[in-house]
Enzyme design. Structure first.
Site, PDB file in Angstrom:
ATOM      1  N   ASP A 139      45.867  43.982  40.372  1.00  0.00           N
ATOM      2  CA  ASP A 139      45.622  42.457  39.843  1.00  0.00           C
ATOM      3  C   ASP A 139      46.928  41.989  39.509  1.00  0.00           C
ATOM      4  OD1 ASP A 139      44.224  40.049  39.143  1.00  0.00           O
ATOM      5  OD2 ASP A 139      41.988  41.405  38.427  1.00  0.00           O
ATOM      6  N   ASP A 200      37.492  34.522  43.126  1.00  0.00           N
ATOM      7  CA  ASP A 200      36.755  35.852  42.704  1.00  0.00           C
ATOM      8  C   ASP A 200      35.430  35.259  43.360  1.00  0.00           C
ATOM      9  OD1 ASP A 200      38.655  36.884  41.295  1.00  0.00           O
ATOM     10  OD2 ASP A 200      38.039  37.232  39.195  1.00  0.00           O
TER      11      ASP A 200
HETATM   12  O1  A2G Z   1      40.182  40.152  37.189  1.00  0.00           O
HETATM   13  C1  A2G Z   1      40.355  39.237  38.599  1.00  0.00           C
HETATM   14  O2  A2G Z   1      39.668  38.110  38.062  1.00  0.00           O
HETATM   15  C2  A2G Z   1      39.375  39.836  39.506  1.00  0.00           C
HETATM   16  N1  A2G Z   1      40.598  39.290  40.495  1.00  0.00           N
HETATM   17  C3  A2G Z   1      38.925  40.365  39.342  1.00  0.00           C
HETATM   18  O3  A2G Z   1      38.400  40.914  41.089  1.00  0.00           O
HETATM   19  C4  A2G Z   1      38.283  41.389  38.776  1.00  0.00           C
HETATM   20  O4  A2G Z   1      39.063  42.248  38.752  1.00  0.00           O
HETATM   21  C5  A2G Z   1      38.599  40.942  37.530  1.00  0.00           C
HETATM   22  C6  A2G Z   1      38.466  42.308  36.717  1.00  0.00           C
HETATM   23  O5  A2G Z   1      38.596  41.471  35.320  1.00  0.00           O
HETATM   24  C7  A2G Z   1      41.505  39.130  41.972  1.00  0.00           C
HETATM   25  O6  A2G Z   1      42.057  40.460  41.780  1.00  0.00           O
HETATM   26  C8  A2G Z   1      41.437  37.874  42.105  1.00  0.00           C
END
Ligand code: A2G
Length: 405
Positions: A139, A200
């Site tokens: 992330d 997301d």
């Molecule tokens: O953190 C981010 O918002 C992630 N988004 C989501 O998928 C999830 O892993 C979250 C967890 O805290 C991206 O990776 C774009």
């Protein structure tokens, strides 16, 4: 990323959208992010038939870590929730014939505030390899998107150096887009097996619509980047949760297949209703998603709430592709809409015609020539998805062919 993995879009289960950052195992032991949750989902992936249709990865997302690294700087799971450690969980997943994925963040912290990998790239890559991890989602919270062009490949380098093949899922482009940086997709393709381009997903039709629109509106920059080993990731499947109707769930599955998207279900496999399970296990649609050519489809028509999406797939005859075609009805007038179009109008020009089959309903249209008008009834916020298999012909065929012209 040419690491031999993800030759077709990865399929599996991912905790985030459904289970979020629930760390309260005391009051909610069945739903908290814990060893038990992932073992349960591992078992259900097999006993409920998901593994048999291709779902393979059990992926941990955020909130598995202890708040601090260990005294020697290593990542450690929260041992109250993962009492046997991640290696043991990984062994369990492997013992069932599945693969194990984990989550970290390129920045100082994960999005939920747990330790990130900054300053520990090499250590963490080796930690994951030592736990026999098969898939790493990295992330991008709490980092500078301008440093990602250097940092994401650097972590990829360390993953590679471990010698253990691991799928590398990057959130690199989406954070750059948010901060006004144009992503360098050729570099992203080289470093990552999949990457997030947009927001997301949330448990709602409006969220799903915004994602579908993003991929349609930006298809000219996005679509050419997909192919075996490197995929655009429109985020998790939310089919079977609370926010989508039955029609809308069919829409997500169909459009994800057209987009050559990773199929990562984020749903409670203990309580999913049979009709939603059937959508997730629709073999004909999974076959489209997993087509070996790996060409991502496009929105080829959009007018007054009706969209047509098409994806070139195998088999190919001479220079003519077969296609998956999804008709999407975004109207809210409460009544099914008729769509009538010839195959030729959608770019399906093979002189021998196409065998047309509906992928949700048991309807076989037989073999149709390019001039045949095909008529479908599409429910509001629903979809009709067809497969058009090119037929051999012995007449004159052109030798140059663009699937989208
Ligand atoms: O953190 C981010 O918002 C992630 N988004 C989501 O998928 C999830 O892993 C979250 C967890 O805290 C991206 O990776 C774009």
């Amino acid at each position: 990323l040419e690491n031999g993995l993800a030759r077709t879009p990865p399929m599996g289960w991912l905790a985030w959208e459904r289970f979020r950052c629930n760390t309260d195992c005391k009051n909610d032991p069945d739903n908290c992010i814990s060893d038990r949750l992932f073992r349960t989902m591992t078992d259900l992936l097999i006993s409920e038939g998901y593994a048999a249709v291709g779902y393979e990865y059990i992926n941990v997302d955020d909130c598995w870590l202890e708040k601090e690294r260990s005294y020697n700087g290593h990542l450690q799971p929260d041992l109250r929730r993962f009492p046997y450690g991640m290696r043991d969980l990984s062994n369990y997943v492997h013992s069932k014939g599945l693969k194990f994925g984990i989550y970290e963040d390129f920045g100082n912290y994960t999005c939920a505030g747990y330790p990130g990998i900054i300053g520990s790239l090499e250590t963490d890559a080796y930690t994951f390899a030592s736990w026999d991890v098969d898939y790493v989602k990295l992330d991008g919270c709490y980092s500078h998107p301008s440093e990602m062009d250097k940092g994401y490949p650097e972590f990829g380098f360390h993953l590679n150096r471990t010698g253990r093949p691991m799928i590398y899922s990057c959130s690199w482009p989406v954070y750059q887009i948010y901060s006004g940086i144009q992503p360098n997709y050729s570099s992203i393709i080289e470093s990552c097996n999949l990457w997030r381009n947009f927001d997301d997903i949330q448990d709602s039709w409006s969220s799903l619509e915004s994602i579908i629109d993003y991929y349609g509106n930006n298809q000219d920059t996005i679509v050419p980047n997909a192919g075996p080993g490197h995929w655009n990731d429109p985020d998790m499947l939310i089919v079977g949760n609370f926010g989508l109707s039955y029609e809308q769930s069919k829409t997500q599955m169909a459009i994800w297949a057209i987009l050559a998207a990773p199929l990562l279900m984020s749903v409670d496999l203990r309580t999913i209703r049979p009709e939603y399970k059937a959508i997730l296990q629709n073999r004909k649609i999974i076959t489209v998603d997993q087509d070996p050519l790996g060409i991502q489809g496009k929105r080829i028509y959009k007018h007054k709430g009706i969209e047509i999406w098409a994806r070139p797939i195998t088999p190919i005859f001479q220079n003519y592709f077969s296609y998956a075609i999804a008709f999407l009805n975004r109207r809210t007038d409460g009544t099914p809409s008729d769509v009538a179009v010839t195959l030729a109008e959608m770019g399906l020009l093979a002189p021998g015609g196409y065998r047309i089959e509906d992928l949700y309903e048991d309807v076989d249209y037989g073999i149709l020539s390019p001039q045949t008008k095909i008529k479908v009834k599409v429910n509001p916020s629903g979809v009709v998805i067809l497969r058009a298999d090119v037929q051999p012909s012995y007449g004159r065929v052109s030798t140059t062919y663009n699937p989208f012209k």
